[in-house]
Design an enzyme around this catalytic site. Structure first.
Site, mmCIF file in Angstrom:
data_model
loop_
_atom_site.group_PDB
_atom_site.id
_atom_site.type_symbol
_atom_site.label_atom_id
_atom_site.label_comp_id
_atom_site.label_asym_id
_atom_site.label_seq_id
_atom_site.Cartn_x
_atom_site.Cartn_y
_atom_site.Cartn_z
ATOM 1 N N ASP A 55 0.861 -1.180 0.000
ATOM 2 C CA ASP A 55 0.000 0.000 0.000
ATOM 3 C C ASP A 55 0.893 1.224 0.000
ATOM 4 O O ASP A 55 1.969 1.220 0.603
ATOM 5 C CB ASP A 55 -0.987 -0.002 1.172
ATOM 6 N N GLU A 142 -8.120 4.255 12.345
ATOM 7 C CA GLU A 142 -7.123 4.029 13.396
ATOM 8 C C GLU A 142 -6.988 5.303 14.217
ATOM 9 O O GLU A 142 -7.393 6.380 13.794
ATOM 10 C CB GLU A 142 -5.782 3.632 12.770
#
Length: 257
Positions: A55, A142
Site C-alpha cells: 500500500d 485508526e
C-alpha cells in the site's frame, strides 16, 4: 499507513533497493522482499502466505510500478483521500502506474475522527473513479495520535455507527462494500468485532493476526511498514492475503468492481 522517520534506516533501504531490492536474508518474510527493521517472526509467519501486496501514498514518492510487479507484488492499495477535504497529490499517478503495470489496485480513505462519515464518504466518492476490474475501496480507521487538528476519541458505539454509515454510502456507490483496515489498539478499544458482515485488513507487525486479533476473520494482513520492494525508493508497507493463490483468484472474481 503513516511514514516512519528513520533517516539512517532509509539510507540503508535506498542502498539495498539500488542493488535490486529484497535479499532473502530476513527470516519469516518472502525471499523476494526484505525489511530494514525486521521482527523476529515465530510460528505462522508472512512467508506462510503466498500472495503479497503493497500500500502506498504520497510518502513513497514516484513508484516504478513495472519493477514492483516484477518483484512478485500481486496487489496494491493506494491512498486517495483523508477526512473531508484532502486528496493525496500522487493518487492518480499511482493509480495509473499500477494499472499500466497490470497490478490489481484499489483506493483507500484515511478516516478523520473530527468529521462526519457522510461528509467523508461523499469526499471519497468525488475523488475516486469507479472503474471496472479494480479492487474494492478501503476504509482506514485508526487512532491518529500525531494529528495536530483532531485528538478526538469518540465512544466506541459512535465510531462503529459512523463506520457503518461510511460503509453503506461508499458500498452503494461502488457496488462493493469497503474492506476495513485497522490496527490492534483501535480494533480492541472500539470492539470492532461487533461489526457484522465486514471484511478486515489487519495491521500487526509483531505477531500473526490469529494471535493479535483472536477469533477475527481477515482477508489482508499488513505485517511491516519498513519493507524493501524493488521499484519503491522508501520504506514500503507489505501485506499478505489470507489464502492460497487459488483463493486469491476467487476473491478477485468475487470482490472486484
Amino acid at each position: 499507513m503513516r511514514p516512519i522517520g528513520r533517516f539512517l534506516a532509509v539510507l540503508t533501504l535506498l542502498a539495498m533497493a539500488g542493488c535490486g531490492g529484497g535479499n532473502g536474508r530476513v527470516a519469516g518474510i518472502p525471499q523476494r522482499f526484505s525489511d530494514i527493521d525486521p521482527y523476529d517472526w515465530r510460528g505462522i509467519t508472512p512467508a506462510h502466505h503466498p500472495v503479497h501486496g503493497v500500500d502506498v501514498s504520497r510518502y513513497q514518492g514516484a513508484v516504478d510500478w513495472h519493477r514492483v510487479r516484477g518483484s512478485g507484488v500481486s496487489f496494491a492499495f493506494i491512498k486517495a483521500t483523508e477526512g473531508g477535504d484532502y486528496a493525496d497529490p500522487l493518487f492518480f499517478q499511482h493509480w495509473a502506474g499500477a494499472a499500466q503495470a497490470g497490478i490489481p489496485r484499489g483506493a483507500y480513505h484515511f478516516y478523520y475522527l473530527c468529521r462526519s462519515a457522510v461528509e467523508q464518504a461523499q469526499w471519497f466518492i468525488a475523488n475516486v473513479p469507479a472503474e471496472r476490474g479494480t479492487l474494492p475501496p478501503v476504509l482506514d480507521v485508526e487512532w491518529n495520535n500525531t494529528s495536530r487538528t483532531c485528538r478526538s476519541r469518540p465512544d466506541p458505539e459512535v465510531i462503529r455507527s459512523e463506520i457503518e454509515t461510511f460503509q453503506r454510502i461508499v458500498g452503494a456507490r461502488f457496488g462493493q462494500r469497503p474492506v476495513i483496515y485497522t490496527a490492534v489498539d483501535f480494533w480492541r478499544d472500539n470492539e470492532l468485532w461487533k461489526l457484522r458482515g465486514e471484511e478486515f485488513w489487519l495491521r500487526s507487525v509483531a505477531g500473526h493476526p490469529s494471535i493479535k486479533y483472536p477469533g477475527q476473520d481477515w482477508s489482508f494482513w499488513q505485517y511491516t511498514g519498513t519493507g524493501v520492494v524493488p521499484g519503491i525508493s522508501g520504506e514500503a508497507d507489505l501485506n499478505a492475503f489470507a489464502g492460497s493463490e487459488a483463493a486469491w483468484s476467487a476473491w478477485l472474481a468475487r470482490r472486484s468492481l
